[in-house]
Scaffold this active site. Structure first.
Site, PDB file in Angstrom:
ATOM      1  CD  GLU A  74     -37.784  26.160  23.355  1.00 30.37           C
ATOM      2  OE1 GLU A  74     -38.377  27.211  23.685  1.00 30.37           O
ATOM      3  OE2 GLU A  74     -36.550  26.066  23.293  1.00 30.37           O
ATOM      4  CG  HIS A 101     -39.327  28.203  27.223  1.00 29.54           C
ATOM      5  ND1 HIS A 101     -38.149  28.540  26.596  1.00 29.54           N
ATOM      6  CD2 HIS A 101     -38.995  28.029  28.530  1.00 29.54           C
ATOM      7  CE1 HIS A 101     -37.174  28.573  27.475  1.00 29.54           C
ATOM      8  NE2 HIS A 101     -37.653  28.265  28.661  1.00 29.54           N
ATOM      9  CG  ASP A 127     -37.435  21.667  32.595  1.00 31.54           C
ATOM     10  OD1 ASP A 127     -36.962  21.722  33.745  1.00 31.54           O
ATOM     11  OD2 ASP A 127     -37.718  22.669  31.940  1.00 31.54           O
ATOM     12  CG  ASN A 169     -38.865  30.953  23.720  1.00 32.78           C
ATOM     13  OD1 ASN A 169     -39.247  30.683  24.862  1.00 32.78           O
ATOM     14  ND2 ASN A 169     -38.249  30.071  22.945  1.00 32.78           N
TER      15      ASN A 169
HETATM   16  C1  GLP Z   1     -35.244  27.259  31.415  1.00 33.55           C
HETATM   17  C2  GLP Z   1     -36.150  26.333  32.219  1.00 33.55           C
HETATM   18  C3  GLP Z   1     -37.482  26.981  32.484  1.00 33.55           C
HETATM   19  C4  GLP Z   1     -37.277  28.378  33.025  1.00 33.55           C
HETATM   20  C5  GLP Z   1     -36.596  29.213  31.982  1.00 33.55           C
HETATM   21  C6  GLP Z   1     -36.397  30.642  32.402  1.00 33.55           C
HETATM   22  O1  GLP Z   1     -35.449  27.178  30.055  1.00 33.55           O
HETATM   23  N1  GLP Z   1     -36.359  25.090  31.572  1.00 33.55           N
HETATM   24  O2  GLP Z   1     -38.221  26.178  33.397  1.00 33.55           O
HETATM   25  O3  GLP Z   1     -38.521  28.955  33.362  1.00 33.55           O
HETATM   26  O4  GLP Z   1     -35.324  28.625  31.757  1.00 33.55           O
HETATM   27  O5  GLP Z   1     -35.242  30.725  33.176  1.00 33.55           O
HETATM   28  P1  GLP Z   1     -34.810  31.952  34.053  1.00 33.55           P
HETATM   29  O6  GLP Z   1     -35.702  31.931  35.229  1.00 33.55           O
HETATM   30  O7  GLP Z   1     -33.387  31.646  34.421  1.00 33.55           O
HETATM   31  O8  GLP Z   1     -34.969  33.163  33.234  1.00 33.55           O
END
Ligand code: GLP
Length: 245
Positions: free
Chosen positions: A143, A138, A67, A136
């Site tokens: 989402e 995702h 993404d 959440n």
């Molecule tokens: C972002 C990214 C996700 C990632 C998520 C969790 O939203 N788009 O790919 O998994 O954050 O991030 P973190 O690993 O910093 O908790």
């Protein structure tokens, strides 16, 4: 679904890096699906260390990222282009031309989404997809929703996701409210999927995604269907499901 339980973030990162490095050793021209966020950072650092020791060769590896934020240019510090360059690509012998991230600056975003899906197909699909987990539920930026969105698409980020990611920005108002993300079917078509999850703030998402019903309201829950899905999670992330594993 396999669950590998670790004591802490460091062990989780090492296990995940072991799985990724085995993939590269067994198939040097692997297509890796890569993720951003704090969760995979330790695994990337470990891969870099093994590369520097001469144990890993990325010269034939290709990567597709999940993404990118809409509204940030690739050189901006918080963009996922910069994240990947700074935290992995600039420190290994990967050919930068073999690294792909959605172009969120494209004038025609829906054409860019189609192009990205075609690109993944033209690479022959993803051999191993690495994922983090949003608080959440995702994955990528898919989402919670009423349906599972199939292909790469533009998404409006929820307030909770923007709040969770504001630590990388000067404040919530600086966090983009839209992103391009691979869709759920792009992700689950990968031959193998590996998720890293660490910390108590992921415990509810882990419980809901992997010990509850499969629903687009918890996007990661679709991974329960995957033929080769491994969750590498630490004690804190597994704290609400410890009795079941
Ligand atoms: C972002 C990214 C996700 C990632 C998520 C969790 O939203 N788009 O790919 O998994 O954050 O991030 P973190 O690993 O910093 O908790």
């Amino acid at each position: 679904m396999k669950i590998i339980r670790t004591k802490n973030y460091e062990q989780m990162s090492r296990k995940a890096a072991n799985i990724i490095s085995a993939q590269i050793i067994l198939k040097p021209n692997s297509v890796l699906g890569l993720a951003t966020g704090s969760s995979p950072l330790g695994a990337y650092a470990q891969l870099i260390e093994w590369y520097k020791k001469g144990d890993l060769d990325f010269s034939a590896v290709q990567t597709v990222n999940l993404d990118e934020y809409i509204g940030l240019t690739p050189d901006q510090e918080q963009s996922y282009h910069r994240f990947m360059y700074d935290n992995l690509f600039s420190q290994i012998n990967i050919d930068q031309r073999n690294t792909y991230i959605p172009n969120a600056c494209a004038a025609d975003l829906s054409a860019e989404c189609k192009r990205y899906d075609h690109l993944i197909k033209s690479l022959g699909g993803i051999d191993l997809q690495l994922l983090g987990l949003g608080a959440n539920g995702h994955i990528g930026f898919n989402e919670p929703d009423e349906i599972f969105k199939k292909g790469t698409h533009v998404v409006h980020l929820s307030l909770s996701t923007r709040e969770a990611n504001q630590r990388f920005f000067s404040g919530i108002e600086a966090v983009p409210d839209r992103a391009i993300t691979m869709g759920i079917f792009d992700i689950i078509q990968a031959d193998r999927v590996v998720m890293v999850a660490s910390g108590a703030n992921k415990a509810e998402a882990v419980r809901d995604a992997f010990f509850g019903p499969i629903t687009p309201k918890v996007p990661a829950s679709i991974l329960q269907f995957h033929k080769d899905f491994t969750l590498v999670a630490d004690d804190e992330a597994l704290s609400l499901v410890g009795e079941y594993i």
